[in-house]
Design a protein around this motif. Structure first.
Motif, PDB file in Angstrom:
ATOM      1  N   ASN A  68      29.415  39.781  47.974  1.00  0.00           N
ATOM      2  CA  ASN A  68      28.280  40.826  48.202  1.00  0.00           C
ATOM      3  C   ASN A  68      28.754  42.809  48.020  1.00  0.00           C
ATOM      4  N   THR A  69      29.907  42.336  47.611  1.00  0.00           N
ATOM      5  CA  THR A  69      30.653  43.710  47.849  1.00  0.00           C
ATOM      6  C   THR A  69      31.848  43.181  46.390  1.00  0.00           C
ATOM      7  N   MET A  70      31.905  44.259  45.293  1.00  0.00           N
ATOM      8  CA  MET A  70      33.235  44.267  44.387  1.00  0.00           C
ATOM      9  C   MET A  70      34.209  45.295  44.796  1.00  0.00           C
ATOM     10  N   LEU A  71      33.576  46.011  45.387  1.00  0.00           N
ATOM     11  CA  LEU A  71      34.959  47.420  45.688  1.00  0.00           C
ATOM     12  C   LEU A  71      36.024  46.780  47.181  1.00  0.00           C
ATOM     13  N   GLY A  72      34.755  45.949  47.944  1.00  0.00           N
ATOM     14  CA  GLY A  72      35.735  45.764  49.047  1.00  0.00           C
ATOM     15  C   GLY A  72      36.246  44.490  49.210  1.00  0.00           C
ATOM     16  N   LEU A  73      36.699  43.896  47.899  1.00  0.00           N
ATOM     17  CA  LEU A  73      37.274  42.910  47.517  1.00  0.00           C
ATOM     18  C   LEU A  73      38.560  43.218  47.854  1.00  0.00           C
ATOM     19  N   ARG A  74      39.268  42.072  47.816  1.00  0.00           N
ATOM     20  CA  ARG A  74      40.729  42.254  47.769  1.00  0.00           C
ATOM     21  C   ARG A  74      40.925  42.906  46.742  1.00  0.00           C
ATOM     22  N   THR A  75      42.436  43.177  46.541  1.00  0.00           N
ATOM     23  CA  THR A  75      43.165  43.934  45.409  1.00  0.00           C
ATOM     24  C   THR A  75      43.420  42.900  44.118  1.00  0.00           C
ATOM     25  N   ASP A  76      44.074  41.959  44.587  1.00  0.00           N
ATOM     26  CA  ASP A  76      44.481  41.086  43.638  1.00  0.00           C
ATOM     27  C   ASP A  76      43.421  39.709  43.244  1.00  0.00           C
ATOM     28  N   LEU A  77      42.118  39.992  44.060  1.00  0.00           N
ATOM     29  CA  LEU A  77      41.036  38.944  43.626  1.00  0.00           C
ATOM     30  C   LEU A  77      40.347  40.157  42.642  1.00  0.00           C
ATOM     31  N   GLN A  78      40.122  41.078  42.524  1.00  0.00           N
ATOM     32  CA  GLN A  78      39.760  42.520  41.425  1.00  0.00           C
ATOM     33  C   GLN A  78      40.918  41.805  40.075  1.00  0.00           C
ATOM     34  N   LEU A 133      47.806  33.552  32.607  1.00  0.00           N
ATOM     35  CA  LEU A 133      48.603  32.203  32.884  1.00  0.00           C
ATOM     36  C   LEU A 133      48.782  33.359  33.980  1.00  0.00           C
ATOM     37  N   ILE A 134      49.000  34.730  34.460  1.00  0.00           N
ATOM     38  CA  ILE A 134      49.364  35.400  35.619  1.00  0.00           C
ATOM     39  C   ILE A 134      48.115  35.643  36.834  1.00  0.00           C
ATOM     40  N   PRO A 135      47.053  35.153  36.726  1.00  0.00           N
ATOM     41  CA  PRO A 135      46.563  35.393  37.936  1.00  0.00           C
ATOM     42  C   PRO A 135      46.374  34.141  38.386  1.00  0.00           C
ATOM     43  N   VAL A 136      46.519  33.450  37.648  1.00  0.00           N
ATOM     44  CA  VAL A 136      46.456  31.369  37.771  1.00  0.00           C
ATOM     45  C   VAL A 136      47.764  30.662  38.844  1.00  0.00           C
ATOM     46  N   ALA A 137      49.267  31.996  37.435  1.00  0.00           N
ATOM     47  CA  ALA A 137      49.878  31.693  38.827  1.00  0.00           C
ATOM     48  C   ALA A 137      50.394  32.066  39.741  1.00  0.00           C
ATOM     49  N   TRP A 138      49.809  33.660  40.201  1.00  0.00           N
ATOM     50  CA  TRP A 138      49.844  34.378  41.204  1.00  0.00           C
ATOM     51  C   TRP A 138      49.030  33.958  42.675  1.00  0.00           C
ATOM     52  N   GLU A 142      50.172  32.422  46.178  1.00  0.00           N
ATOM     53  CA  GLU A 142      50.185  32.629  47.149  1.00  0.00           C
ATOM     54  C   GLU A 142      48.960  31.320  48.262  1.00  0.00           C
ATOM     55  N   VAL A 143      48.791  30.559  47.497  1.00  0.00           N
ATOM     56  CA  VAL A 143      48.224  29.202  48.018  1.00  0.00           C
ATOM     57  C   VAL A 143      48.996  28.475  49.298  1.00  0.00           C
ATOM     58  N   VAL A 144      50.266  27.554  48.043  1.00  0.00           N
ATOM     59  CA  VAL A 144      51.573  27.504  48.468  1.00  0.00           C
ATOM     60  C   VAL A 144      52.274  28.292  49.962  1.00  0.00           C
ATOM     61  N   GLN A 145      52.445  28.979  49.592  1.00  0.00           N
ATOM     62  CA  GLN A 145      52.618  30.714  50.304  1.00  0.00           C
ATOM     63  C   GLN A 145      52.265  30.527  51.272  1.00  0.00           C
ATOM     64  N   THR A 146      51.270  30.822  51.496  1.00  0.00           N
ATOM     65  CA  THR A 146      49.873  30.004  52.755  1.00  0.00           C
ATOM     66  C   THR A 146      49.754  29.101  53.275  1.00  0.00           C
TER      67      THR A 146
END
Length: 287
Positions: A68-78, A133-138, A142-146
């Motif tokens: 529902n929001t764009m500015l309220g999302l996490r910085t990495d997602l934006q 490649l940069i956002p996909v690799a990041w 993140e998923v593996v580390q979590t």
């Protein structure tokens, strides 16, 4: 021919990479809930993407809810959103630019900038692949580390989704296609005649130059008649053996005609007046 094949291969690899990047950007299969430990209920599957979260039930019902929001999302997602969208736009621009610059197209025919345009398309494909490649690799990191965080409940752990695999493959395809386009075009720029198209049928002259020589034989003897079509610029080449033979034959033909004429005049002068009168009488037809 080899350069044309390399360019086509690079173009289609970049095109497939663009389609894969667009698919990975839109679909919500970036993170999928894991079923480990106490979280073994497989009736519900949670999925997360860049634009929405979805819940898939075993009954076949799929429910999705956009953020529902764009500015309220996490910085990495934006940042991931922005980079994936820019990557798709760069791929679209690269397809258009590469279509103008490739040797198999007639656009910009005869221009020396044709190779540079195709090389620019390859650079755009490389940029698009790197941006995807940069956002996909990041996100994969993140998923593996979590997932391997020891104090996190199993219900909050996610696994790698299909879009991450698709995004990695698509970015590599885009980069490979851009590299092939760039290499083939930079190699062609070293040689002359890049982008100059010549007429078919083995015609040895460039377009815009017309050379025509017609050889004809008249009623009184042999001769050379200048023929040929209209040309925009004269062509002065070195005289060939065929032209020399034609000129020599023309000279001999004129000499033979002159000698025959002088011989006939001499014979007419040697005739007696009586023979000339008889010939004139015979011509009138009163014999």
């Amino acid at each position: 021919m080899a350069a044309v094949a390399v360019e086509l291969l690079g173009f289609f690899l970049g095109l497939f990479g663009m389609v894969g990047t667009l698919t990975a950007t839109l679909l919500p299969y970036w993170e999928i809930s894991s079923h480990i430990g106490a979280n073994i209920i497989t009736a519900v599957l949670n999925m997360k993407g860049l634009w929405m979260e979805c819940v898939y039930q075993s009954t076949g019902l799929l429910q999705c809810e956009t953020y529902n929001t764009m500015l309220g999302l996490r910085t990495d997602l934006q940042a991931a959103r922005a980079m994936m969208v820019i990557s798709v736009l760069c791929s679209l621009l690269a397809c258009a630019v590469s279509s103008l610059g490739m040797q198999c197209t007639v656009c910009m025919s005869g221009s020396s900038a044709k190779a540079r345009v195709a090389g620019a398309g390859g650079v755009l494909f490389l940029t698009a692949g790197l941006l995807a490649l940069i956002p996909v690799a990041w996100k994969t990191h993140e998923v593996v580390q979590t997932f391997y965080t020891p104090h996190l409940p199993d219900s909050l752990k996610y696994e790698l989704g299909d879009c991450l695999y698709l995004g990695i493959a698509s970015s590599l395809l885009s980069m490979l296609g851009g590299g092939l386009l760039s290499v083939s075009c930079w190699d062609e720029m070293d040689g002359p005649g890049r982008g100059v198209r010549r007429a078919g049928g083995g015609y040895p002259y460039p377009q815009g130059v017309g050379v025509g020589v017609g050889v004809g034989v008249g009623a009184g003897g042999g001769g050379i008649r200048g023929g040929g079509g209209t040309h925009s610029m004269p062509y002065r080449g070195a005289p060939t053996a065929a032209a020399a033979m034609v000129a020599k034959g023309n000279t001999l033909s004129h000499a033979s005609t002159s000698s025959q004429s002088s011989h006939i005049a001499t014979q007419s002068a040697r005739k007696s007046p009586r023979q000339q009168a008889a010939a004139a009488y015979d011509v009138t037809g009163y014999v």
